[in-house]
Scaffold this motif. Sequence first.
Motif, PDB file in Angstrom:
ATOM      1  N   THR A  47       0.854  -1.188   0.000  1.00 48.03           N
ATOM      2  CA  THR A  47       0.000   0.000   0.000  1.00 48.03           C
ATOM      3  C   THR A  47       0.888   1.235   0.000  1.00 48.03           C
ATOM      4  O   THR A  47       1.998   1.205   0.544  1.00 48.03           O
ATOM      5  CB  THR A  47      -0.928   0.039   1.228  1.00 48.03           C
ATOM      6  N   LEU A  48       0.389   2.309  -0.581  1.00 45.21           N
ATOM      7  CA  LEU A  48       1.202   3.522  -0.653  1.00 45.21           C
ATOM      8  C   LEU A  48       1.382   4.166   0.716  1.00 45.21           C
ATOM      9  O   LEU A  48       2.472   4.639   1.055  1.00 45.21           O
ATOM     10  CB  LEU A  48       0.557   4.518  -1.622  1.00 45.21           C
ATOM     11  N   ALA A  49       0.317   4.186   1.504  1.00 46.00           N
ATOM     12  CA  ALA A  49       0.369   4.872   2.803  1.00 46.00           C
ATOM     13  C   ALA A  49       0.924   3.992   3.913  1.00 46.00           C
ATOM     14  O   ALA A  49       1.240   4.503   4.995  1.00 46.00           O
ATOM     15  CB  ALA A  49      -1.025   5.362   3.180  1.00 46.00           C
ATOM     16  N   GLY A  50       1.049   2.688   3.685  1.00 50.76           N
ATOM     17  CA  GLY A  50       1.479   1.772   4.732  1.00 50.76           C
ATOM     18  C   GLY A  50       2.797   2.150   5.395  1.00 50.76           C
ATOM     19  O   GLY A  50       2.860   2.273   6.621  1.00 50.76           O
ATOM     20  N   PRO A  51       3.887   2.336   4.621  1.00 54.16           N
ATOM     21  CA  PRO A  51       5.162   2.698   5.254  1.00 54.16           C
ATOM     22  C   PRO A  51       5.109   4.030   6.001  1.00 54.16           C
ATOM     23  O   PRO A  51       5.825   4.214   6.982  1.00 54.16           O
ATOM     24  CB  PRO A  51       6.127   2.779   4.056  1.00 54.16           C
ATOM     25  N   VAL A  52       4.263   4.944   5.546  1.00 58.08           N
ATOM     26  CA  VAL A  52       4.142   6.236   6.225  1.00 58.08           C
ATOM     27  C   VAL A  52       3.490   6.056   7.589  1.00 58.08           C
ATOM     28  O   VAL A  52       3.987   6.549   8.607  1.00 58.08           O
ATOM     29  CB  VAL A  52       3.333   7.233   5.372  1.00 58.08           C
ATOM     30  N   VAL A  53       2.369   5.318   7.615  1.00 58.93           N
ATOM     31  CA  VAL A  53       1.660   5.085   8.878  1.00 58.93           C
ATOM     32  C   VAL A  53       2.513   4.251   9.831  1.00 58.93           C
ATOM     33  O   VAL A  53       2.681   4.592  11.010  1.00 58.93           O
ATOM     34  CB  VAL A  53       0.308   4.398   8.613  1.00 58.93           C
ATOM     35  N   GLY A  54       3.075   3.159   9.335  1.00 61.20           N
ATOM     36  CA  GLY A  54       3.932   2.321  10.182  1.00 61.20           C
ATOM     37  C   GLY A  54       5.181   3.062  10.632  1.00 61.20           C
ATOM     38  O   GLY A  54       5.633   2.894  11.774  1.00 61.20           O
ATOM     39  N   GLY A  55       5.738   3.897   9.744  1.00 60.88           N
ATOM     40  CA  GLY A  55       6.927   4.666  10.103  1.00 60.88           C
ATOM     41  C   GLY A  55       6.651   5.676  11.201  1.00 60.88           C
ATOM     42  O   GLY A  55       7.436   5.829  12.141  1.00 60.88           O
ATOM     43  N   LEU A  56       5.528   6.388  11.096  1.00 57.84           N
ATOM     44  CA  LEU A  56       5.170   7.357  12.134  1.00 57.84           C
ATOM     45  C   LEU A  56       4.911   6.660  13.467  1.00 57.84           C
ATOM     46  O   LEU A  56       5.325   7.138  14.527  1.00 57.84           O
ATOM     47  CB  LEU A  56       3.943   8.161  11.706  1.00 57.84           C
ATOM     48  N   LEU A  57       4.229   5.513  13.410  1.00 56.31           N
ATOM     49  CA  LEU A  57       3.903   4.803  14.639  1.00 56.31           C
ATOM     50  C   LEU A  57       5.154   4.295  15.341  1.00 56.31           C
ATOM     51  O   LEU A  57       5.376   4.575  16.528  1.00 56.31           O
ATOM     52  CB  LEU A  57       2.965   3.644  14.323  1.00 56.31           C
ATOM     53  N   PHE A  58       5.993   3.564  14.625  1.00 60.81           N
ATOM     54  CA  PHE A  58       7.150   2.931  15.261  1.00 60.81           C
ATOM     55  C   PHE A  58       8.399   3.811  15.212  1.00 60.81           C
ATOM     56  O   PHE A  58       9.433   3.412  15.735  1.00 60.81           O
ATOM     57  CB  PHE A  58       7.422   1.579  14.615  1.00 60.81           C
ATOM     58  N   GLY A  59       8.298   4.983  14.612  1.00 58.54           N
ATOM     59  CA  GLY A  59       9.389   5.942  14.690  1.00 58.54           C
ATOM     60  C   GLY A  59       9.232   6.877  15.872  1.00 58.54           C
ATOM     61  O   GLY A  59      10.210   7.253  16.536  1.00 58.54           O
ATOM     62  N   ILE A  60       7.992   7.244  16.164  1.00 55.00           N
ATOM     63  CA  ILE A  60       7.721   8.193  17.248  1.00 55.00           C
ATOM     64  C   ILE A  60       7.513   7.482  18.578  1.00 55.00           C
ATOM     65  O   ILE A  60       7.834   8.023  19.639  1.00 55.00           O
ATOM     66  CB  ILE A  60       6.495   9.054  16.892  1.00 55.00           C
ATOM     67  N   MET A  61       6.994   6.239  18.544  1.00 57.50           N
ATOM     68  CA  MET A  61       6.699   5.522  19.782  1.00 57.50           C
ATOM     69  C   MET A  61       7.889   5.431  20.743  1.00 57.50           C
ATOM     70  O   MET A  61       7.745   5.707  21.946  1.00 57.50           O
ATOM     71  CB  MET A  61       6.170   4.119  19.481  1.00 57.50           C
ATOM     72  N   PRO A  62       9.114   5.057  20.271  1.00 60.43           N
ATOM     73  CA  PRO A  62      10.238   4.984  21.215  1.00 60.43           C
ATOM     74  C   PRO A  62      10.521   6.302  21.911  1.00 60.43           C
ATOM     75  O   PRO A  62      10.908   6.322  23.091  1.00 60.43           O
ATOM     76  CB  PRO A  62      11.416   4.552  20.330  1.00 60.43           C
ATOM     77  N   GLU A  63      10.340   7.414  21.200  1.00 56.40           N
ATOM     78  CA  GLU A  63      10.597   8.714  21.806  1.00 56.40           C
ATOM     79  C   GLU A  63       9.541   9.055  22.850  1.00 56.40           C
ATOM     80  O   GLU A  63       9.846   9.669  23.879  1.00 56.40           O
ATOM     81  CB  GLU A  63      10.635   9.793  20.719  1.00 56.40           C
ATOM     82  N   LEU A  64       8.297   8.658  22.612  1.00 54.14           N
ATOM     83  CA  LEU A  64       7.250   8.902  23.594  1.00 54.14           C
ATOM     84  C   LEU A  64       7.460   8.044  24.844  1.00 54.14           C
ATOM     85  O   LEU A  64       7.247   8.500  25.974  1.00 54.14           O
ATOM     86  CB  LEU A  64       5.878   8.599  22.978  1.00 54.14           C
ATOM     87  N   LEU A  65       7.895   6.807  24.632  1.00 54.09           N
ATOM     88  CA  LEU A  65       8.114   5.915  25.763  1.00 54.09           C
ATOM     89  C   LEU A  65       9.329   6.329  26.585  1.00 54.09           C
ATOM     90  O   LEU A  65       9.387   6.052  27.791  1.00 54.09           O
ATOM     91  CB  LEU A  65       8.304   4.479  25.264  1.00 54.09           C
TER      92      LEU A  65
END
Length: 348
Positions: free
Chosen positions: A271-289
């Motif tokens: 999917t075109l948006a898949g890497p964007v959504v997954g990237g935002l989720l698992f790119g930002i999550m470590p910083e929030l945690l």
Amino acid sequence: MTGPLLGWLFVLVMAVGPLWFGDLYVLHVLTSTGIFIIGAMSLNLLLGYTGQLSLGHIAFFGIGAYTSALLALGFDLDLGGSEPVVFGPKPVWVAFLGGILVAAFFGFLIGKLAFRVRGAYFVIVTISFAQVARMVALNWVDLTEGPMALSGIPPLSVWLPGQGVVPLYAKEYNYLIVLAVAVISFLVIQRLVDSRVGRAFVALRENEPLARSVGIDVTRYLVVATVIAAGMAGAAGGLYTHYIRIVDPDVFLFIYTVTMVIMVLTGGKGTLAGPVVGGLLFGIMPELLREVARPEVQWIVYGVAMIVVVFFVPRGIVPAVGGLWARTVAKRERPASATLVAGKETSA
């Protein structure tokens, strides 16, 4: 709201929102995440659209990073003659484009070699290539400085009337550049997958023997996908090296490929948006945690989140949300259709 309009609205929010917020740490996190999203989009072109799992994809990222850094700094190359060949420093954008071209060239070489095999053998070839690239960066000290790293890499710059070439040190400028490259990469992939070439990619993914039988040149199309994906990963590596301004052999670590694979699979491969959504989720999550949990707890939450996504939405977040939206729309239209039919029967 149509898909393209929603996409451009998202880009506008991403361009204005963080700058308005004004937190430099947030900009740094988003910039770093954006760089890896570009890498994930390039991997998705192989994994999602051609069905080829490349676990050595970080090699193209690292080649782009090192090439761009070396061209921007200048280097001496000893070819065994009496005098080494001296390459002077090049403008940073020339160096950046050079990193893309060199990464794409290695993508062509690996594609021609690796696509003679399939399945596990292809995975082994790509992993081996990444390890060879890391060992070259680690041991060719005269060129890469080895474990001491290349430092003092100039940032990307822009030419302004009356001021000449202005280096872009500020995080705001780097963030916007990464966002622009990400949008361009997205549009290139979108145009590609909507074309005849993209349909050939999907045909190879779904049924390679059948694709061969209708005249699709399998090796040719797979090499095209590898070259484009490698060049795009090289662009991400170039952005990384000019943003961080230091690069060492750890840029080839296997964990970075795993990170890209996680972004693609959790967001939705193919999917075109898949890497964007997954990237935002698992790119930002470590910083929030990082603000609320100890390192060991962070990894536990990170792993649990991946398991939950894979277990409940095995096709990825984007296909799951798309399917839910389609079912919701269908339920809304069904009563209206039933009422219309009932009205016709009554009048009859």
